[in-house]
Design an enzyme around this catalytic site. Structure first.
Site, short mmCIF file in Angstrom:
data_model
loop_
_atom_site.label_atom_id
_atom_site.label_comp_id
_atom_site.label_asym_id
_atom_site.label_seq_id
_atom_site.Cartn_x
_atom_site.Cartn_y
_atom_site.Cartn_z
CG HIS A 181 -2.15 -0.95 0.76
ND1 HIS A 181 -2.13 -2.29 1.05
CD2 HIS A 181 -3.27 -0.73 0.03
CE1 HIS A 181 -3.21 -2.85 0.54
NE2 HIS A 181 -3.92 -1.93 -0.09
CD GLU A 423 -9.89 -7.63 -2.15
OE1 GLU A 423 -8.92 -7.03 -2.59
OE2 GLU A 423 -10.62 -7.16 -1.26
CG ASP A 447 -5.51 -8.20 -1.43
OD1 ASP A 447 -4.40 -8.45 -0.92
OD2 ASP A 447 -6.21 -7.24 -1.08
CB CYS A 494 -10.65 -1.43 -8.53
SG CYS A 494 -10.87 -2.65 -7.23
#
Ligand code: PEP
Ligand code: MG
Length: 556
Positions: A181, A423, A447, A494
């Site tokens: 992240h 995910e 993920d 996404c």
């Protein structure tokens, strides 16, 4: 001496600047430059602060003496003496003065820089005395107008939010993977960055000139003038390319064969809607709301604060849809950077919807805030990391309850379309089950890849095995898109795959018509779309998915 360090390419572009070594715990200190005129005032601020602390320590010592006699507090007294000595240490004082006078750092930044320097000395890491300028090249002299790049062992996603307000033009960290992240926030800020550079923070010294090549994942330290000139040229080329791309900003994203493609933005904060609109995103496809929850010492935002943030995003998009994802904390997104999850496998643990369902009061608060924001524009609600029907049913029950609570309070709220993120491989394989319950799906490839290949997305040691083009990953993505299309349900991607221009043709060929990515990636992806003919890509995409070596076919 010139040397280079290799890591993971995270965010495109080149940054050139002097290195500032910062410990993660210090990034939340304000970093800004002061003007020439402000120097005396800033030095005064430092002196006053120091004198204030010295006086405070003397007061405490006096109180101790009066209360119980000094002997009873001998150790504490000695410790306070040491503090006083440290505060008056000339190395500390002279160093801090240098950062303020010569570099125009604000007082807090100057102090932490000098403490950092002293600590590194004590740990035996060689570091030049401040003000000695640069090792390597006589042409490069330090000035307070030089751009600065940050070098750290690690930066948490919460640190990155502080980074947004800072003066740094790029960063390097020792740890981290391409889809950690920290890397994702760097991409959203569109600043050159390299993560997973292993020992960079030990090898690079304060003030070294550093080139960060965010395209190649390389950090060049103390470059020769020739190398510096070459990268300066590349940097300008990048700027020209961006300028050229901005010309397609208002061109509709339609393929050569007339297929209209939806290009949505991923955002972390309501104010990110501005860059999203500046590249003509047609909505927000992923609002990572967890960034509102991080770095607050456990004090979570209440319903009103969340409502204001969601409403700001909705209003910021001026009637375009906003997809709000419920909080996805855990794994590499701890709520508090100082509280690490010490479970053996945090990525497989209590994160995302699992955490939300284990904290029903928190989850209901968020759902109510989202429903209230939905009264102000088009809102989609997106649930991360679902795998089980029982979780799906619990989410639906919670949503119904949140509505009831708002009704009871007679608070205005709107309706939302509800979607699930795909995910976890189990979700991709059971996509029909998901489609029975949801209005749309969004594939979180970051993920999905992590869990399909059993590769921790934050671990630089296995980063080379993190492969978006693994046939298993492509089959799960292809299967999900195909099933949604067959049932006439909306589907988007996404994860980072959506903003990767090398994947655009393949995703189009697989039938994807909705992509959500960082605003900075929208125009490069649109350029690919404008050149594509989906009729010609269909058969080829199936061939790629069925191949043992998709990368080879993609490169053709
Ligand atoms: C993903 O996993 O692809 C995703 C978009 O969610 P995040 O990166 O926030 O985990
Ligand atoms: Mg995810």
């Amino acid at each position: 001496m010139t040397f280079s360090v290799h890591g993971q390419a995270v965010s495109r572009g080149i940054a050139i600047g002097r290195a500032v070594l910062v410990a993660s715990s210090r990034i939340d200190v304000a970093h800004y430059f002061i003007t020439d005129e402000q120097v005396p005032e800033e030095l005064m601020r430092l002196r006053n602060a120091r004198d204030g602390v010295v006086a405070e320590i003397a007061r405490v010592q006096q109180t101790l003496k009066e209360a119980a006699g000094m002997e009873a507090h001998h150790e504490l007294n000695a410790l306070l003496d040491v503090h006083c000595m440290l505060l008056q240490d000339t190395q500390l004082q002279e160093g801090v003065k240098h950062w303020v006078q010569d570099r125009h750092y604000n007082a807090e930044w100057a102090l932490t820089s000098q403490l950092e320097q002293i600590l590194r000395h004590r740990r035996g890491v060689a570091s030049p005395v401040p003000g000695t300028g640069l090792a390597g090249s006589a042409e490069l002299t330090a000035s307070h107008e030089d751009p600065l790049v940050l070098v750290a062992h690690d930066l948490s996603p919460a640190d990155m939010l502080q980074f947004k307000q800072s003066v740094f033009t790029g960063f390097v960290t020792d740890v981290g993977g391409k889809t950690s992240h920290t890397a994702i926030v760097a991409r959203s800020m569109d600043i050159p960055a390299v993560v997973g550079a292993r020992t960079a923070s030990q090898l690079v010294q304060q003030d070294d000139w550093v080139i960060i090549d965010g395209d190649a994942g390389v950090v060049i330290v103390n470059p020769s003038p020739i190398v510096l000139a070459e990268y300066g040229f590349k940097q300008r080329q990048g700027e020209v390319e961006r300028e050229r791309l901005s010309r397609i900003k208002n061109t509709p994203a339609v393929t050569l064969d007339g297929e209209r493609i939806e290009l949505l933005a991923n955002i972390e904060q309501p104010q990110d809607t501005t860059p999203a609109l500046s590249v003509s995103a047609v909505g927000v496809g992923l609002f990572r709301t967890e960034f509102l929850f991080m770095g607050r010492d456990g004090k979570l935002p209440d319903e009103e604060e969340q409502f204001q943030a969601y409403r700001a995003a909705v209003e910021g998009m001026h009637g375009l849809p906003v997809t709000i994802r419920t909080v996805d904390v855990g794994a590499d997104k701890p709520l508090d950077r100082n509280v690490r999850d010490d479970h053996l496998n945090p990525a497989l643990g209590l994160r995302a919807i699992r955490w939300s369902l284990s904290e029903p009061a928190m989850f209901l608060t968020q759902l109510r805030a989202v429903l209230r924001a939905a009264a102000h524009g088009k809102v989609n609600l997106l649930i991360p990391m679902l795998a089980h029907t029982s979780e799906i049913l619990q989410v639906k029950a919670m949503l119904a309850k949140a509505r009831e609570q708002l009704d009871e309070r007679a608070v205005v709220h709107g309706t939302v379309r509800v979607g699930a993120m795909i995910e976890i491989p189990a979700a991709a394989l059971a996509v029909k089950m998901f489609l029975k319950h949801f209005d749309f799906l969004s594939i979180g490839t970051n993920d999905l890849i992590q869990y399909t290949l059993a590769i921790d997305r934050v671990d630089e040691n296995v980063a080379h095995l993190y492969d978006p083009l693994h046939p298993a990953v492509l089959q799960l993505v292809a299967g999900t898109i195909a099933e949604c299309r067959a049932q006439g349900k909306g589907v988007s991607v996404c994860g980072e795959m959506a903003g990767d221009v090398t994947m655009t043709r393949l995703l189009l060929g697989l039938g994807l018509r909705s992509f959500s990515m960082h605003p900075s990636q929208i125009l490069p992806v649109k350029q690919q779309i404008l050149r594509a003919d989906t009729r010609k890509l269909r058969a080829w995409a199936q061939e790629v998915v069925q191949s043992d070596d998709p990368a080879a076919l993609l490169a053709d």
